[in-house]
Design a protein around this motif. Structure first.
Motif, PDB file in Angstrom:
ATOM      1  N   ALA A 119       0.838  -1.205   0.000  1.00 18.17           N
ATOM      2  CA  ALA A 119       0.000   0.000   0.000  1.00 18.17           C
ATOM      3  C   ALA A 119       0.868   1.249   0.000  1.00 18.17           C
ATOM      4  O   ALA A 119       0.520   2.268  -0.602  1.00 18.17           O
ATOM      5  N   GLY A 120       2.035   1.170   0.672  1.00 20.35           N
ATOM      6  CA  GLY A 120       2.938   2.320   0.721  1.00 20.35           C
ATOM      7  C   GLY A 120       3.473   2.683  -0.649  1.00 20.35           C
ATOM      8  O   GLY A 120       3.541   3.871  -1.010  1.00 20.35           O
ATOM      9  N   VAL A 121       3.857   1.672  -1.416  1.00 19.78           N
ATOM     10  CA  VAL A 121       4.358   1.913  -2.773  1.00 19.78           C
ATOM     11  C   VAL A 121       3.258   2.498  -3.648  1.00 19.78           C
ATOM     12  O   VAL A 121       3.477   3.461  -4.395  1.00 19.78           O
ATOM     13  N   CYS A 122       2.056   1.920  -3.553  1.00 12.71           N
ATOM     14  CA  CYS A 122       0.925   2.413  -4.345  1.00 12.71           C
ATOM     15  C   CYS A 122       0.593   3.855  -3.979  1.00 12.71           C
ATOM     16  O   CYS A 122       0.316   4.684  -4.862  1.00 12.71           O
ATOM     17  N   ARG A 123       0.639   4.162  -2.694  1.00  9.72           N
ATOM     18  CA  ARG A 123       0.347   5.527  -2.252  1.00  9.72           C
ATOM     19  C   ARG A 123       1.386   6.496  -2.812  1.00  9.72           C
ATOM     20  O   ARG A 123       1.040   7.579  -3.284  1.00  9.72           O
ATOM     21  N   ALA A 124       2.655   6.104  -2.757  1.00  6.12           N
ATOM     22  CA  ALA A 124       3.719   6.976  -3.251  1.00  6.12           C
ATOM     23  C   ALA A 124       3.547   7.255  -4.740  1.00  6.12           C
ATOM     24  O   ALA A 124       3.680   8.403  -5.190  1.00  6.12           O
ATOM     25  N   VAL A 125       3.239   6.219  -5.506  1.00  8.47           N
ATOM     26  CA  VAL A 125       3.057   6.375  -6.953  1.00  8.47           C
ATOM     27  C   VAL A 125       1.872   7.297  -7.251  1.00  8.47           C
ATOM     28  O   VAL A 125       1.968   8.209  -8.094  1.00  8.47           O
ATOM     29  N   VAL A 126       0.763   7.056  -6.562  1.00  8.59           N
ATOM     30  CA  VAL A 126      -0.426   7.881  -6.783  1.00  8.59           C
ATOM     31  C   VAL A 126      -0.169   9.327  -6.347  1.00  8.59           C
ATOM     32  O   VAL A 126      -0.580  10.276  -7.034  1.00  8.59           O
ATOM     33  N   ASP A 127       0.534   9.510  -5.219  1.00  6.86           N
ATOM     34  CA  ASP A 127       0.827  10.863  -4.738  1.00  6.86           C
ATOM     35  C   ASP A 127       1.659  11.641  -5.759  1.00  6.86           C
ATOM     36  O   ASP A 127       1.404  12.829  -6.012  1.00  6.86           O
ATOM     37  N   VAL A 128       2.652  10.977  -6.340  1.00  4.40           N
ATOM     38  CA  VAL A 128       3.474  11.633  -7.362  1.00  4.40           C
ATOM     39  C   VAL A 128       2.625  11.974  -8.579  1.00  4.40           C
ATOM     40  O   VAL A 128       2.707  13.086  -9.125  1.00  4.40           O
ATOM     41  N   LEU A 129       1.777  11.037  -8.996  1.00  6.71           N
ATOM     42  CA  LEU A 129       0.933  11.245 -10.175  1.00  6.71           C
ATOM     43  C   LEU A 129      -0.028  12.419  -9.986  1.00  6.71           C
ATOM     44  O   LEU A 129      -0.118  13.295 -10.857  1.00  6.71           O
ATOM     45  N   VAL A 130      -0.730  12.447  -8.847  1.00  3.24           N
ATOM     46  CA  VAL A 130      -1.704  13.525  -8.644  1.00  3.24           C
ATOM     47  C   VAL A 130      -1.005  14.869  -8.450  1.00  3.24           C
ATOM     48  O   VAL A 130      -1.543  15.921  -8.836  1.00  3.24           O
ATOM     49  N   THR A 131       0.203  14.843  -7.882  1.00  2.00           N
ATOM     50  CA  THR A 131       0.963  16.095  -7.721  1.00  2.00           C
ATOM     51  C   THR A 131       1.360  16.658  -9.080  1.00  2.00           C
ATOM     52  O   THR A 131       1.223  17.865  -9.333  1.00  2.00           O
ATOM     53  N   VAL A 132       1.841  15.796  -9.952  1.00  5.82           N
ATOM     54  CA  VAL A 132       2.258  16.237 -11.287  1.00  5.82           C
ATOM     55  C   VAL A 132       1.066  16.776 -12.074  1.00  5.82           C
ATOM     56  O   VAL A 132       1.145  17.851 -12.692  1.00  5.82           O
ATOM     57  N   ILE A 133      -0.047  16.038 -12.034  1.00  8.70           N
ATOM     58  CA  ILE A 133      -1.251  16.501 -12.747  1.00  8.70           C
ATOM     59  C   ILE A 133      -1.724  17.826 -12.167  1.00  8.70           C
ATOM     60  O   ILE A 133      -2.049  18.769 -12.894  1.00  8.70           O
ATOM     61  N   GLY A 134      -1.767  17.901 -10.830  1.00  6.57           N
ATOM     62  CA  GLY A 134      -2.199  19.130 -10.169  1.00  6.57           C
ATOM     63  C   GLY A 134      -1.304  20.301 -10.482  1.00  6.57           C
ATOM     64  O   GLY A 134      -1.772  21.428 -10.701  1.00  6.57           O
ATOM     65  N   PHE A 135      -0.001  20.064 -10.555  1.00 10.37           N
ATOM     66  CA  PHE A 135       0.964  21.122 -10.883  1.00 10.37           C
ATOM     67  C   PHE A 135       0.694  21.695 -12.269  1.00 10.37           C
ATOM     68  O   PHE A 135       0.686  22.907 -12.474  1.00 10.37           O
ATOM     69  N   PHE A 136       0.460  20.808 -13.238  1.00  8.26           N
ATOM     70  CA  PHE A 136       0.207  21.268 -14.609  1.00  8.26           C
ATOM     71  C   PHE A 136      -1.156  21.952 -14.736  1.00  8.26           C
ATOM     72  O   PHE A 136      -1.377  22.720 -15.681  1.00  8.26           O
ATOM     73  N   LEU A 137      -2.048  21.675 -13.777  1.00  5.78           N
ATOM     74  CA  LEU A 137      -3.337  22.372 -13.762  1.00  5.78           C
ATOM     75  C   LEU A 137      -3.243  23.716 -13.044  1.00  5.78           C
ATOM     76  O   LEU A 137      -4.199  24.485 -13.038  1.00  5.78           O
ATOM     77  N   GLY A 138      -2.100  23.985 -12.416  1.00  8.29           N
ATOM     78  CA  GLY A 138      -1.899  25.253 -11.721  1.00  8.29           C
ATOM     79  C   GLY A 138      -1.949  25.154 -10.214  1.00  8.29           C
ATOM     80  O   GLY A 138      -1.924  26.175  -9.527  1.00  8.29           O
ATOM     81  N   GLY A 139      -1.993  23.932  -9.692  1.00 12.83           N
ATOM     82  CA  GLY A 139      -2.018  23.743  -8.247  1.00 12.83           C
ATOM     83  C   GLY A 139      -0.696  24.160  -7.616  1.00 12.83           C
ATOM     84  O   GLY A 139       0.363  23.961  -8.213  1.00 12.83           O
ATOM     85  N   PRO A 140      -0.722  24.736  -6.401  1.00  9.19           N
ATOM     86  CA  PRO A 140       0.497  25.225  -5.757  1.00  9.19           C
ATOM     87  C   PRO A 140       1.370  24.111  -5.183  1.00  9.19           C
ATOM     88  O   PRO A 140       0.940  23.342  -4.336  1.00  9.19           O
ATOM     89  N   VAL A 141       2.585  24.027  -5.691  1.00  8.21           N
ATOM     90  CA  VAL A 141       3.582  23.077  -5.192  1.00  8.21           C
ATOM     91  C   VAL A 141       4.709  23.888  -4.562  1.00  8.21           C
ATOM     92  O   VAL A 141       5.188  24.852  -5.150  1.00  8.21           O
ATOM     93  N   GLY A 142       5.117  23.518  -3.355  1.00  5.33           N
ATOM     94  CA  GLY A 142       6.174  24.257  -2.680  1.00  5.33           C
ATOM     95  C   GLY A 142       6.739  23.467  -1.518  1.00  5.33           C
ATOM     96  O   GLY A 142       6.578  22.243  -1.455  1.00  5.33           O
ATOM     97  N   VAL A 143       7.373  24.167  -0.605  1.00  2.00           N
ATOM     98  CA  VAL A 143       7.968  23.503   0.551  1.00  2.00           C
ATOM     99  C   VAL A 143       6.908  22.762   1.362  1.00  2.00           C
ATOM    100  O   VAL A 143       7.177  21.704   1.946  1.00  2.00           O
ATOM    101  N   GLY A 144       5.688  23.298   1.356  1.00  4.44           N
ATOM    102  CA  GLY A 144       4.595  22.644   2.082  1.00  4.44           C
ATOM    103  C   GLY A 144       4.253  21.283   1.502  1.00  4.44           C
ATOM    104  O   GLY A 144       3.831  20.384   2.234  1.00  4.44           O
TER     105      GLY A 144
END
Length: 216
Positions: A149-174
């Motif tokens: 589950a940890g590996v799956c969570r990490a993969v999904v977290d990276v995927l949604v972060t990348v998609i969100g970033f390209f949609l304009g979502g704020p990525v930063g130190v937080g």
């Protein structure tokens, strides 16, 4: 039976409310968001929908995917999706939490929000009325692909972060703090209250209906 479900429903609603306040604090911290919030804020910024609506859509998509992979869900799952959407939008619309404009104050707000999210997760899970949509998705993916589950969570977290970033979502130190710190913070909270989630059976909708009907 009725009193038992009323007590569990109380913990469920309290958990959803506390988690929602935590998420709203993270939004107002203004230093970057945790992975799913990056996606949801990106959806909100790109389409004009509210953050709560984006959260509900993302949660519904997560649980639908989990169901397609054979995972069940409970009434608590539905309340989680709808409740968080309504409460977060209400908090944001009423401007109850000020937006931070400094790095130190922003990180402090973010950490406070993460703690409330961890506390809300415990309250929600102790109600045992169904897994959260994203938790159900992680379990479903782990079973489907034979990974942890940890590996799956990490993969999904990276995927949604990348998609969100390209949609304009704020990525930063937080985003980094959230990704690294939320899991350990949840574990610390669980240890402090001696809560062992693996020993709690999350009741699915069919089980709840059967128990209320007196069949189980």
């Amino acid at each position: 039976m009725f009193q038992n479900y009323m007590r569990r429903l109380f913990w469920l609603i309290l958990g959803v409310a506390v988690s929602s306040i935590g998420i709203a604090m993270m939004l107002q911290a203004n230093v970057g968001l945790e992975p799913w919030s990056v996606l949801q804020q990106g959806m909100s910024l790109r389409t004009g929908m509210t953050y709560g609506t984006a959260s509900a859509i993302a949660g519904a998509a997560a649980i639908l995917t989990a169901v397609l992979f054979g995972e069940s869900f409970g009434f608590g799952t539905i309340i989680n999706i709808a409740g968080c959407a309504v409460i977060i939008d209400a908090i944001q619309a009423a401007h109850l939490i000020p937006q931070m404009h400094g790095l130190v104050s922003g990180i402090a707000m973010l950490i406070g929000g993460l703690e409330l999210l961890a506390l809300g997760t415990w309250l929600y899970m102790k109600s045992a009325l169904g897994s959260g949509p994203r938790d159900a998705l992680m379990v479903a993916l782990a079973r489907k692909f034979g990974r942890s589950a940890g590996v799956c969570r990490a993969v999904v977290d990276v995927l949604v972060t990348v998609i969100g970033f390209f949609l304009g979502g704020p990525v930063g130190v937080g985003t980094i703090i959230s990704a690294v710190g939320l899991g350990p913070l949840i574990n610390l909270n669980f240890a402090a209250v001696r809560f062992k989630p693996a020993k709690v059976h999350q009741e699915n909708a069919a089980e709840t209906i059967a128990r209320i009907a007196g069949k189980r």
